[in-house]
Design a protein around this motif. Structure first.
Motif, PDB file in Angstrom:
ATOM      1  N   GLU A  59      -9.914  15.653  -1.548  1.00  0.00           N
ATOM      2  CA  GLU A  59     -10.295  15.003  -0.289  1.00  0.00           C
ATOM      3  C   GLU A  59     -10.601  13.520  -0.454  1.00  0.00           C
ATOM      4  O   GLU A  59     -10.202  12.697   0.386  1.00  0.00           O
ATOM      5  N   LYS A  60     -11.312  13.151  -1.511  1.00  0.00           N
ATOM      6  CA  LYS A  60     -11.663  11.741  -1.706  1.00  0.00           C
ATOM      7  C   LYS A  60     -10.412  10.878  -1.807  1.00  0.00           C
ATOM      8  O   LYS A  60     -10.347   9.772  -1.249  1.00  0.00           O
ATOM      9  N   VAL A  61      -9.406  11.380  -2.497  1.00  0.00           N
ATOM     10  CA  VAL A  61      -8.154  10.639  -2.674  1.00  0.00           C
ATOM     11  C   VAL A  61      -7.389  10.550  -1.360  1.00  0.00           C
ATOM     12  O   VAL A  61      -6.959   9.464  -0.945  1.00  0.00           O
ATOM     13  N   THR A  62      -7.211  11.673  -0.702  1.00  0.00           N
ATOM     14  CA  THR A  62      -6.428  11.670   0.540  1.00  0.00           C
ATOM     15  C   THR A  62      -7.114  10.862   1.635  1.00  0.00           C
ATOM     16  O   THR A  62      -6.438  10.221   2.439  1.00  0.00           O
ATOM     17  N   ASP A  63      -8.448  10.859   1.660  1.00  0.00           N
ATOM     18  CA  ASP A  63      -9.148  10.038   2.648  1.00  0.00           C
ATOM     19  C   ASP A  63      -8.853   8.553   2.437  1.00  0.00           C
ATOM     20  O   ASP A  63      -8.662   7.802   3.406  1.00  0.00           O
ATOM     21  N   LEU A  64      -8.815   8.125   1.188  1.00  0.00           N
ATOM     22  CA  LEU A  64      -8.508   6.720   0.903  1.00  0.00           C
ATOM     23  C   LEU A  64      -7.068   6.388   1.295  1.00  0.00           C
ATOM     24  O   LEU A  64      -6.804   5.324   1.876  1.00  0.00           O
ATOM     25  N   VAL A  65      -6.148   7.296   1.008  1.00  0.00           N
ATOM     26  CA  VAL A  65      -4.749   7.065   1.386  1.00  0.00           C
ATOM     27  C   VAL A  65      -4.613   7.030   2.909  1.00  0.00           C
ATOM     28  O   VAL A  65      -3.908   6.178   3.471  1.00  0.00           O
ATOM     29  N   LYS A  74       0.808  -1.222   0.000  1.00  0.00           N
ATOM     30  CA  LYS A  74       0.000   0.000   0.000  1.00  0.00           C
ATOM     31  C   LYS A  74       0.844   1.276   0.000  1.00  0.00           C
ATOM     32  O   LYS A  74       0.325   2.347  -0.319  1.00  0.00           O
ATOM     33  N   LEU A  75       2.117   1.170   0.346  1.00  0.00           N
ATOM     34  CA  LEU A  75       2.990   2.335   0.218  1.00  0.00           C
ATOM     35  C   LEU A  75       3.087   2.759  -1.245  1.00  0.00           C
ATOM     36  O   LEU A  75       3.004   3.946  -1.568  1.00  0.00           O
ATOM     37  N   MET A  76       3.265   1.782  -2.140  1.00  0.00           N
ATOM     38  CA  MET A  76       3.303   2.108  -3.567  1.00  0.00           C
ATOM     39  C   MET A  76       1.923   2.517  -4.071  1.00  0.00           C
ATOM     40  O   MET A  76       1.796   3.424  -4.906  1.00  0.00           O
ATOM     41  N   THR A  77       0.886   1.864  -3.580  1.00  0.00           N
ATOM     42  CA  THR A  77      -0.486   2.233  -3.961  1.00  0.00           C
ATOM     43  C   THR A  77      -0.749   3.696  -3.641  1.00  0.00           C
ATOM     44  O   THR A  77      -1.335   4.431  -4.445  1.00  0.00           O
ATOM     45  N   ALA A 121      -7.677   0.643  -0.739  1.00  0.00           N
ATOM     46  CA  ALA A 121      -6.669   0.457  -1.786  1.00  0.00           C
ATOM     47  C   ALA A 121      -7.324   0.127  -3.115  1.00  0.00           C
ATOM     48  O   ALA A 121      -6.945   0.659  -4.169  1.00  0.00           O
ATOM     49  N   ASN A 122      -8.313  -0.751  -3.084  1.00  0.00           N
ATOM     50  CA  ASN A 122      -8.998  -1.129  -4.318  1.00  0.00           C
ATOM     51  C   ASN A 122      -9.782   0.053  -4.910  1.00  0.00           C
ATOM     52  O   ASN A 122      -9.817   0.230  -6.135  1.00  0.00           O
ATOM     53  N   GLN A 123     -10.395   0.846  -4.056  1.00  0.00           N
ATOM     54  CA  GLN A 123     -11.145   2.013  -4.541  1.00  0.00           C
ATOM     55  C   GLN A 123     -10.208   3.035  -5.166  1.00  0.00           C
ATOM     56  O   GLN A 123     -10.524   3.637  -6.199  1.00  0.00           O
ATOM     57  N   LEU A 124      -9.054   3.246  -4.543  1.00  0.00           N
ATOM     58  CA  LEU A 124      -8.085   4.196  -5.095  1.00  0.00           C
ATOM     59  C   LEU A 124      -7.607   3.717  -6.470  1.00  0.00           C
ATOM     60  O   LEU A 124      -7.505   4.517  -7.416  1.00  0.00           O
ATOM     61  N   ALA A 125      -7.334   2.424  -6.585  1.00  0.00           N
ATOM     62  CA  ALA A 125      -6.905   1.868  -7.868  1.00  0.00           C
ATOM     63  C   ALA A 125      -7.991   2.037  -8.921  1.00  0.00           C
ATOM     64  O   ALA A 125      -7.696   2.360 -10.081  1.00  0.00           O
ATOM     65  N   ILE A 177       1.192   6.025  -6.176  1.00  0.00           N
ATOM     66  CA  ILE A 177       0.563   6.100  -7.495  1.00  0.00           C
ATOM     67  C   ILE A 177      -0.739   6.889  -7.424  1.00  0.00           C
ATOM     68  O   ILE A 177      -1.026   7.735  -8.286  1.00  0.00           O
ATOM     69  N   GLY A 178      -1.536   6.648  -6.387  1.00  0.00           N
ATOM     70  CA  GLY A 178      -2.792   7.371  -6.251  1.00  0.00           C
ATOM     71  C   GLY A 178      -2.608   8.869  -6.159  1.00  0.00           C
ATOM     72  O   GLY A 178      -3.279   9.647  -6.855  1.00  0.00           O
TER      73      GLY A 178
END
Length: 248
Positions: free
Chosen positions: A86-92, A71-74, A104-108, A77-78
């Motif tokens: 906000e949506k992206v940073t919340d997932l991270v 998930k560090l690489m995920t 992780a799957n949602q970000l991908a 990339i995200g």
């Protein structure tokens, strides 16, 4: 209740990098050889962040399942593909704090079908030549790397995506109106600058932890400890050994 936040890790790490970049004759720091240490893990590396000093290594070039260290690489990339909305940073944040697989799957999915290909391309770009990614969460046994390669990823994050470490070191975090507690047991310690947990039945216990000593940031990476508890115990044992035997 507003969760407590830690002071920014960025300045601490950046100042450390600047400090350790100064050239100092090594012969003035001659020290006796440290007493040997045996830790319960398949492979390990303890090394100065974005530096050349290695304090300890064990099977450092042997591949091992990454589990959720993936998930560090995920996260990289995200953030690089989608930015910091906000949506992206919340997932991270969910990935860093609770190691949430669905996040992780949602970000991908937000990035698209070529997400795993982008992960492998980035690995090659930063010379992680013994690393392969097959999914964004790390559940697959085929997500494999070495402690040397993971160190390269840690160094990349410190330089280019330090907010990932900032989020990973928070003891608890408000995300989407809910408070989540961090599963990394070193959070809340003043010397802890960030890291990531990992565990599957194949990988056993994996852990990345970055600590600040008096004048150096040190990354300790362990892969394949017997269980979830031992990944923290073995990391702590290794940190104490380093502090005892090296002038830091």
């Amino acid at each position: 209740t507003t969760p407590k936040t830690s002071p920014p890790a960025n300045d601490i790490i950046n100042n450390t990098i600047a400090l350790t970049s100064v050239s100092i004759p090594t012969d003035i720091f001659k020290q006796p050889e440290p007493t040997p240490i045996t830790i319960k893990t398949h492979s390990a590396l303890a090394k100065e962040v974005n530096g050349n000093k290695v304090f300890y290594e064990l099977n450092a070039s042997e591949r091992w399942p990454m589990a959720s260290l993936t998930k560090l690489m995920t996260a990289v990339i995200g953030l690089e593909r989608l930015g910091t909305e906000e949506k992206v940073t919340d997932l991270v944040k969910l990935m860093m704090v609770t190691s949430d697989n669905e996040a992780a799957n949602q970000l991908a999915a937000l990035v698209g079908d070529k997400f795993v290909e982008l992960m492998n391309q980035k690995a090659q770009e930063i010379q992680m030549y013994q690393t392969s990614f097959f999914d964004p969460s790390g559940l697959s046994f085929l997500n494999q790397s070495t402690v040397h390669d993971i160190d390269k990823l840690v160094n990349y994050i410190v330089r280019y995506q330090p907010q990932i470490l900032q989020w990973s070191r928070e003891k608890e975090m408000l995300i989407g109106g809910l408070i989540y507690k961090n599963i990394h047991k070193f959070t809340g310690r003043p010397d802890f600058l960030g890291g990531k947990t990992g565990y599957t039945e194949d990988a056993h216990g994996n852990l990345v932890s970055i600590f600040m000593t008096a004048n150096k940031a040190i990354a300790i990476i362990v892969l394949g400890t017997p269980d979830k508890i031992e990944r923290f115990a073995q990391t702590q044992q290794l940190l104490e050994w380093i502090l005892q035997h090296f002038k830091l």
